[in-house]
Scaffold this active site. Structure first.
Site: not given
Length: 384
Positions: A72-73, A152, A182, A202, A204, A240, A328
């Site tokens: 996401g970042t 978030n 989120q 994202s 995760h 890659t 964060c």
């Protein structure tokens, strides 16, 4: 030793067992470079393109509009910085909100230092902005509007569809970005119907692996290539490919899209149960933001008269994991910018708020145990 109760799924989520299984198999079998022309390489290429189609279908996009990123970042940074780079000759005005994730606010601050004019929209008592605010902030030189899909920290949902419709009708040249990190996996997102040009995701946050995500880029939007080198990601982002990560992300998306309605209902139930159990105690509390217009898995609670930092220590000792806000910002002594936006500096809620967030493995028993431990900790802290 008792098992830990994990209620910090807005920070990160445990990987789903099926995701781990898929990734383990990919590590064993799909080690080929997806840019190689031999069979082993072609197998990896096929896996990447299958995943790209899955990601695209999940938001009603086209496969060629999906750029796989590290999360996401990176997706937020690319969307903001590269749009600014591309369209700076048309104007240097950008609109965002005061409650965005740091992955949006930090690039905005950087652009401000380099000559761009950033308008930060304030939020109402529920943590929301309105279409009228966007309308009033728009200028001839506006090139980008970036508004998160769901917050978030307090879970507030933004009027993304209404803003997208307004921009399409009145300022179609303005690029519309949303940080959906989120919201993705619980909300029904349709980039076409909502007129979204750029969207960040994202893995995760949805029981997938860390270090992988994607950025949707509408095919009508042209921004400079993101990382220079090879021709991966349709010549937009060199490097890659992370085949096991992509495979795991694909599986996580499939699981979420299949079970999204049930998960949303489950998280909404947990949220209501948490509040109901708190109401059965003598704890003086209030909810930050709105219970109704919010992400189902996030609940921000002001526990009045109880310092959140001390409460978190007590809960951690009881093997219960919650947070005070954005992961964060962990270790940062500054108060939550989201809560300041709601209440202004000095309000007790800023130092007396915890965030609980639900996900894989959460049970009714875990909710009840957590509220009981909160009651014990509050009693101790108020008596000390």
């Amino acid at each position: 030793m008792s098992e830990t109760v994990y209620l910090d799924h807005a920070a990160t989520t445990p990987m789903h067992p099926e995701v781990i299984e898929i990734m383990t198999e990919a590590m064993k079998r799909n080690f080929g470079n997806a840019s190689s022309i031999h069979q082993i390489g072609r197998e990896s290429r096929g896996l990447v393109e299958e995943a790209r189609r899955t990601f695209a279908e999940s938001i009603h996009a086209k496969p060629q509009e999906i750029v796989i990123t590290s999360g996401g970042t990176e997706s937020d940074n690319i969307a903001i910085l590269k749009t600014a780079e591309k369209y700076k000759d048309k104007g240097k005005h950008i609109i965002t909100t005061v409650v965005e994730h740091p992955a949006v606010l930090k690039p905005m601050a950087y652009l401000n230092e380099t000559g761009f004019d950033i308008t930060y929209l304030p939020v109402n008592e529920d943590g929301e902005v309105t279409v009228e605010q966007v309308k009033e902030a728009l200028r001839e030189e506006t090139i980008l509007v970036s508004i998160m899909y769901g917050n978030n920290e307090i879970g507030s949902l933004m009027p993304i569809k209404a803003v997208g419709q307004y921009l399409k009708e009145t300022a179609p040249e303005v690029v519309f970005h949303t940080d959906a990190v989120q919201a993705y996996g619980t909300e029904d997102i349709d980039v076409r119907d909502e007129n979204i040009d750029l969207l960040s995701v994202s893995a995760h946050k949805i029981n997938g692996p860390k270090g992988i995500g994607f950025l949707y880029i509408n095919e009508d939007i042209s921004i400079p290539r993101l990382i220079m080198g090879g021709e991966q990601e349709n010549n937009k982002r060199a490097g890659t490919e992370n085949i096991p990560g992509i495979a795991g992300f694909k599986k996580a998306v499939e699981l979420r899209m299949t079970n999204k309605t049930d998960l949303r209902d489950s998280y909404s139930y947990f949220k209501k149960l948490f509040i109901n159990k708190l109401e059965e105690t003598d704890i003086d509390f209030s909810v930050n933001g709105s219970m109704e217009r919010s992400l189902p898995h996030i609940l921000s609670i002001h526990l009045k008269g109880v310092p959140s930092d001390k409460l978190l220590i007590h809960l951690d000792l009881a093997r219960i994991a919650v947070s005070t806000g954005s992961a964060c910002s962990a270790g940062n002594v500054d108060p939550s910018h989201v809560l300041i936006a709601l209440y202004d500096k000095g309000h007790p809620a800023i130092e007396e708020t915890i965030r609980v967030s639900f996900g894989l493995g959460v049970t009714e028993e875990a909710i009840i145990k957590t509220v009981e431990k909160i009651q014990d900790a509050c009693t101790f802290l108020k008596g000390s």
